[in-house]
Design an enzyme around this catalytic site. Structure first.
Site, short mmCIF file in Angstrom:
data_model
loop_
_atom_site.label_atom_id
_atom_site.label_comp_id
_atom_site.label_asym_id
_atom_site.label_seq_id
_atom_site.Cartn_x
_atom_site.Cartn_y
_atom_site.Cartn_z
N ASP A 182 -60.72 24.58 86.27
CA ASP A 182 -61.33 24.99 87.53
C ASP A 182 -61.42 23.82 88.50
OD1 ASP A 182 -62.59 26.72 89.37
OD2 ASP A 182 -63.63 27.75 87.74
N LYS A 195 -50.07 14.08 92.23
CA LYS A 195 -50.80 14.50 91.04
C LYS A 195 -49.87 14.47 89.82
CE LYS A 195 -53.72 17.95 91.16
NZ LYS A 195 -54.39 19.25 91.43
N CYS A 198 -51.55 15.35 97.53
CA CYS A 198 -51.59 16.02 96.22
C CYS A 198 -50.23 16.06 95.54
CB CYS A 198 -52.15 17.42 96.39
SG CYS A 198 -53.94 17.45 96.69
N ASP A 239 -62.87 21.36 96.96
CA ASP A 239 -63.26 21.81 95.62
C ASP A 239 -64.68 22.35 95.58
OD1 ASP A 239 -60.81 21.16 94.55
OD2 ASP A 239 -61.43 19.20 93.82
#
Length: 359
Positions: A61, A30, A27, A102
């Protein structure tokens, strides 16, 4: 015999390290939140969303949610990245764990996934690529779901991840924007994955540190549905590439509240601060702070190192729970029952201008 001699003698050249083929990993690769906001800015008003779309892009979200009927809503998400480790099986496991998080962060249960595969076919051995896929399959098997298809391309850098679908009862859905004033914040996993990944690239992560990193990044956040079932849990999200501060700030903006964190209560993986002191910091940490630092107030006793850790990009990071004070014991009990022994109270949500204050 040198590597050149071996090649000339007909021996197959050694496979390159996976992390050597990517400019960033996990991540940590990103797009920075500030840049992402610019890219997603609209010049025209968006089309009105259907009433059945319970969660879209409005509050950044973790996944989109579409209501099918009174009892079911479908959760859809996708997540993929470049290698954060060199072991192909571990890379596949980490990527799959991160993608499924997620679904859990919305309070749902995954039902199946599709593989997203981009590989430098003429650079990586076929067996290496097969091991990456096998790692993802192993995590999905642990989650009790199949990989039912996918898409692949020949790319310059190795890329792997999942598009995942899940289900949730509409009344059990947990957004990142529904925190309430007075809520307590609980974090499910310690921070420091980005630091450990930087140390790995610099050959400064020992075997114990690597095992710690793999254990953390392959531990499914499957406690999400159990947390969502608790009446006092108001909001959920998972802490990933934008770091603890970035994802807490998203929670604040969605609920129009301020968050107060105590640095001494924020759990860190063993040895992470020492590695950070040696310079094992990702570039994403600085990019994160540049994107949202104006909305964060750090206490005068906090150091630049504290800031780096709070902005550290997490891969398959922990769930961040905003719950009523009376629900804290139940929340911690759910975490402990599934092996999240480091889960900790780290702060609270209060009335105020959306932002984060750390003392």
């Amino acid at each position: 015999m040198t590597a050149i001699d071996a090649t000339q003698a007909g021996a197959a050249p050694a496979a390159p390290r996976l992390t050597s083929l990517s400019h960033g990993g996990g991540c940590g690769c990103k797009i920075a939140p500030g840049v992402l906001s610019e890219l997603l800015a609209r010049n025209e008003a968006p089309l009105p969303a259907p009433a059945a779309l319970l969660v879209g892009t409005e509050t950044s979200d973790d996944a989109a949610v579409y209501q099918l009927n009174d009892e079911q809503a479908i959760i859809a998400t996708t997540d993929f990245f470049m290698p954060i480790v060199d072991d192909p099986f571990d890379f596949g496991r980490i990527a799959a764990t991160n993608a499924l998080s997620d679904i859990y962060a919305m309070g749902g249960k995954p039902i199946f996934a599709l593989a997203i595969v981009g590989m430098p076919i003429n650079v990586l051995p076929r067996e290496t690529i097969r091991e990456i896929l096998r790692g993802g399959e192993s995590v999905c098997a642990e989650a009790g779901i199949p990989i039912a298809g996918g898409h692949s391309i020949d790319s310059v850098e190795p890329i792997y991840g999942l598009a995942a679908l899940g289900v949730v009862h509409p009344k059990r859905l947990k957004r990142n924007a529904d925190a309430q004033a007075g809520d307590v914040l609980v974090l499910g996993k310690p921070l420091g994955v980005g630091v450990m990944s930087a140390a790995l690239k610099k050959h400064q992560l020992d075997d114990a540190g690597y095992r710690c990193m793999i254990d953390a990044t392959t531990r499914l956040n499957r406690v999400g549905p159990a947390l969502a079932a608790l009446p006092g849990v108001h909001a959920l999200t998972d802490v990933t590439g934008f770091g603890l501060l970035g994802h807490t700030l998203e929670m604040c903006r969605g609920a129009n509240l301020a968050a107060y964190l105590r640095m001494s209560d924020v759990p860190l993986f063993d040895g992470v601060r020492e590695l950070a002191d040696k310079g094992c910091i990702t570039g994403a940490s600085g990019r994160n702070w540049a994107s949202y630092g104006a909305s964060v107030e750090l206490g005068e006793r906090l150091t630049a190192r504290d800031r780096d850790l709070l902005c550290d990009p997490q891969t398959a990071g922990g769930l961040l729970v905003s719950c009523a004070p009376g629900a804290v014991d139940d929340v911690l009990a759910v975490f402990r029952a599934d092996g999240f022994d480091a889960a900790a109270i780290i702060g609270a949500m209060r009335p105020g201008t959306p932002g984060v204050r750390v003392i």
